[in-house]
Design a protein around this motif. Structure first.
Motif, short mmCIF file in Angstrom:
data_model
loop_
_atom_site.label_atom_id
_atom_site.label_comp_id
_atom_site.label_asym_id
_atom_site.label_seq_id
_atom_site.Cartn_x
_atom_site.Cartn_y
_atom_site.Cartn_z
N LEU A 106 0.88 -1.38 0.33
CA LEU A 106 -0.10 -0.24 0.06
C LEU A 106 0.66 1.30 -0.49
CD1 LEU A 106 -2.62 1.76 -0.24
CD2 LEU A 106 -3.19 0.85 2.71
N GLU A 110 0.61 3.83 -2.64
CA GLU A 110 0.09 5.94 -2.27
C GLU A 110 0.98 6.42 -3.22
OE1 GLU A 110 -1.94 4.69 1.69
OE2 GLU A 110 0.37 5.29 2.01
N GLU A 200 -17.16 3.93 -1.16
CA GLU A 200 -16.34 4.42 -0.47
C GLU A 200 -16.27 3.19 0.45
OE1 GLU A 200 -15.42 6.47 3.89
OE2 GLU A 200 -17.25 6.89 2.75
N LEU A 337 -5.78 2.64 -6.01
CA LEU A 337 -5.55 2.77 -5.09
C LEU A 337 -6.69 2.00 -4.06
CD1 LEU A 337 -3.20 3.89 -2.47
CD2 LEU A 337 -4.43 6.09 -3.77
N THR A 338 -7.56 2.47 -4.48
CA THR A 338 -8.82 1.73 -3.54
C THR A 338 -8.76 0.14 -3.80
OG1 THR A 338 -10.88 3.40 -4.25
CG2 THR A 338 -11.66 1.97 -3.39
N GLN A 340 -6.23 -1.15 -4.27
CA GLN A 340 -4.86 -1.91 -2.86
C GLN A 340 -5.26 -1.90 -1.08
OE1 GLN A 340 -2.01 -2.25 -5.35
NE2 GLN A 340 -1.41 -3.25 -2.96
N ARG A 341 -5.71 -0.64 -0.74
CA ARG A 341 -6.38 0.12 0.42
C ARG A 341 -7.48 -2.04 0.84
NH1 ARG A 341 -7.57 6.14 -0.89
NH2 ARG A 341 -5.58 6.89 -0.50
N ASP A 344 -4.56 -4.48 1.54
CA ASP A 344 -4.17 -4.18 1.81
C ASP A 344 -4.87 -4.98 3.55
OD1 ASP A 344 -1.89 -3.35 3.60
OD2 ASP A 344 -3.08 -1.96 4.59
N GLY A 345 -6.21 -3.85 3.81
CA GLY A 345 -7.34 -4.71 5.09
C GLY A 345 -7.49 -5.66 5.16
N LEU A 358 -11.42 0.34 7.21
CA LEU A 358 -10.65 1.14 6.84
C LEU A 358 -11.48 2.34 6.47
CD1 LEU A 358 -10.21 -0.69 2.94
CD2 LEU A 358 -8.96 -0.91 5.17
N ASP A 359 -11.96 3.29 7.33
CA ASP A 359 -12.33 4.47 7.37
C ASP A 359 -11.99 5.50 8.65
OD1 ASP A 359 -14.06 3.60 9.01
OD2 ASP A 359 -15.96 4.72 8.70
#
Length: 360
Positions: A106, A110, A200, A337-338, A340-341, A344-345, A358-359
């Protein structure tokens, strides 16, 4: 694949960074588009020799030599090296198409996103399944409101036995960043988020497992690449995850290089007015609808489409964006990138044994 009036792919000088199998595949699609393939770059002299022999064009050891000759580059290196070449190409003023995933971590993803935001050039990320004809049709019907509100996507990319060559960079976490999730699960996850219009994501719960690739008795019929055995296998070979969005829509994800069940490439899109089933493997698309006119009834409609070479269609969209200077709205760095997040999560959820926000 629709090209804008007057657009000629040969107007864009293109190079390829990373001359392995996927690099050759992209080069072949550029040939089919009659694009101007100027050359390629790889640190491996054997890879350069094979590329030169096959495509009869320049093959460099130094990326800067290639950058001096082109308008745009396709980056098809192992994941760990995406950042180095994407950032240097963007800083050189080039347009970039980067194979999925965005990066191996991640943090690296970024940094690529920051470089893309600061650059004058265009940057796309290679999620080619979005260009499949049934996906295009499904998104068209979705835009028309045919499904109502899409509330859940079931996404599957499952191989019964399909671990890539053990001992290759695919099965080495330091280079790849992960296994089945970041290699093929990333495609399933991207499509699911695409069907939800990239909302989101607020919570991820998942388990990434390694149950087969690290075994001496791993049984397989075919394997991509050579099998060097389980000694250096340190990545996941399957994953199960559940993703929740801010507006309440959800995704259930199953991906595997290897598991004791039949392979599965099914996507189910569930909406408040209708739904759909897309088989990524066969290309089959079925719509599920209902009504009360003439009496309560349920319908299933099979949709036939023309076959599309998805990487070729993806390249055409990229080259067209380069030629026009208009940044693409599909396959953007922000969308990647979303993805990837979420990846990672899922890995963090695996480590902690609980859901990850994630928020926060």
């Amino acid at each position: 694949m629709t090209l804008a009036d007057g657009f000629d792919p040969s107007d864009v000088r293109v190079g390829i960074v990373g001359l392995g199998g996927i690099g050759h595949h992209h080069a072949e699609q550029l040939e089919a588009l009659d694009a101007d393939l100027v050359g390629g770059m790889d640190v491996d002299p054997d890879a350069r020799a094979r590329f030169y022999e096959r495509f009869d064009t320049h093959a460099f050891e130094d990326a800067e030599e290639l950058y001096d000759l082109v308008d745009a580059v396709l980056i098809t290196t192992p994941n760990r090296f995406h950042e180095d070449y994407a950032v240097s190409a963007l800083e050189a003023g080039l347009d970039v198409m980067l194979e999925k995933p965005l990066a191996h971590t991640l943090a690296s993803a970024e940094r690529i996103a920051e470089a893309a935001k600061a650059a004058d050039g265009i940057c796309m990320v290679g999620f080619n399944n979005r260009f499949a004809a049934p996906v295009e049709v499904l998104k068209h019907y979705q835009a028309e409101g045919r499904f109502g509100d899409v509330t859940h996507v079931e996404a599957n990319y499952i191989r019964r036995r399909g671990v890539p060559g053990r001992g290759s960079w695919f099965t080495t976490k330091e280079v790849s960043g992960g296994g089945s999730l970041i290699d093929i699960g990333v495609h399933a996850l991207d499509l699911a988020l695409y069907f939800l219009d990239f909302p989101e994501v607020v919570e991820v719960s998942g388990v990434a497992r390694s149950e087969f690739g690290d075994r001496d008795d791993y049984t397989y019929i075919d394997m991509w690449g050579d099998d060097s055995g389980p000694e250096d296998f340190d990545v996941d070979d399957s994953v199960s995850a559940f993703i929740r969005t801010a507006e309440g829509a959800t995704i259930s994800l199953e991906a595997a290089w290897a598991t004791n069940r039949p392979e599965n490439n099914d996507f189910y899109v569930r909406g408040t007015q209708a739904g759909a089933h897309f088989d990524r493997g066969s290309g089959d698309l079925t719509l599920f609808e209902n009504g009360v006119g003439g009496g309560h009834h349920l319908t299933e409609t099979d949709v036939d489409t023309r076959e599309v070479v998805t990487h070729r269609a993806e390249q055409a969209a990229f080259l067209q964006a380069v030629a026009t200077g208009e940044a693409p709205t599909r396959n953007t760095v922000e969308q990647a990138l979303t993805v990837q997040r979420v990846i990672d999560g899922i890995y963090r959820s695996t480590e902690s044994g609980r859901a990850v926000r994630l928020d926060e």
